[in-house]
Design a protein around this motif. Structure first.
Motif, mmCIF file in Angstrom:
data_model
loop_
_atom_site.group_PDB
_atom_site.id
_atom_site.type_symbol
_atom_site.label_atom_id
_atom_site.label_comp_id
_atom_site.label_asym_id
_atom_site.label_seq_id
_atom_site.Cartn_x
_atom_site.Cartn_y
_atom_site.Cartn_z
ATOM 1 N N ILE A 1 0.822 -1.216 0.000
ATOM 2 C CA ILE A 1 0.000 0.000 0.000
ATOM 3 C C ILE A 1 0.852 1.260 0.000
ATOM 4 N N HIS A 2 2.135 1.124 0.328
ATOM 5 C CA HIS A 2 3.045 2.271 0.337
ATOM 6 C C HIS A 2 4.013 2.257 -0.847
ATOM 7 N N THR A 3 3.889 1.277 -1.731
ATOM 8 C CA THR A 3 4.823 1.127 -2.847
ATOM 9 C C THR A 3 4.088 1.384 -4.153
ATOM 10 N N HIS A 4 4.615 2.318 -4.922
ATOM 11 C CA HIS A 4 3.975 2.685 -6.183
ATOM 12 C C HIS A 4 5.017 2.698 -7.289
ATOM 13 N N GLY A 5 4.655 2.117 -8.414
ATOM 14 C CA GLY A 5 5.555 2.088 -9.552
ATOM 15 C C GLY A 5 5.624 3.428 -10.248
#
Length: 160
Positions: free
Chosen positions: A118-122
């Motif tokens: 939920i805290h990792t975005h590409g």
């Protein structure tokens, strides 16, 4: 997808060189979890991550499965992303568990995957599975690496 020794070596290299992306996710995840659980958690260095990648891939039975999950997530893309939400979550969760090892660490890594995810975005233009891949690598490796006080002490449930 065909998994050959060469393909396993290529996925190993990709995971190994991903340290500059994955290690900050590990450390951010550990910091966030440390706050929630009111504990101090040691950070992870890129060298520690790379050494643990070597350990995971040195076990051929584990390496082939990790490489398979990595390869699938690296290539996974779904138009408009959301319809593919379940498949990248399933693959990410299983990758984290496989890296972490057997129970209870596998379950802990799966739970941590969702927290990290939920805290990792590409980045724009990246395939949909890559941010789940980074979160899974972070969750799996952070679970198996030292730094948690409860893992450092001897278990009170051990029977001699």
């Amino acid at each position: 997808m065909e998994l050959t020794p060469d393909r396993i070596a290529a996925e190993y290299e990709w995971v190994h060189t991903r340290a500059s992306t994955v290690v900050p996710i590990i450390n951010e995840t550990r910091n966030r979890l440390g706050v929630l659980f009111e504990t101090e958690v040691d950070g992870v260095s890129e060298a520690a991550y790379k050494n643990e990648v070597e350990t995971v891939f040195a076990d051929g039975e584990v390496a082939v499965n990790v490489a398979g999950y990595v390869g699938l997530l690296r290539e996974l893309d779904v138009e408009d992303d959301y319809p593919g939400f379940i498949v990248d979550e399933m693959l990410g969760r299983e990758l984290a568990a496989t890296i972490a090892g057997g129970q209870p660490l596998a379950l802990l890594a799966q739970a941590t995957f969702h927290f990290a995810d939920i805290h990792t975005h590409g980045e724009d233009g990246e395939k949909a599975g890559v941010d789940d891949l980074d979160a899974a690598l972070a969750a799996g490796f952070q679970t198996r690496l030292p730094g948690w006080n409860w893992r450092e002490a001897e278990s009170p449930f051990s029977v001699s």
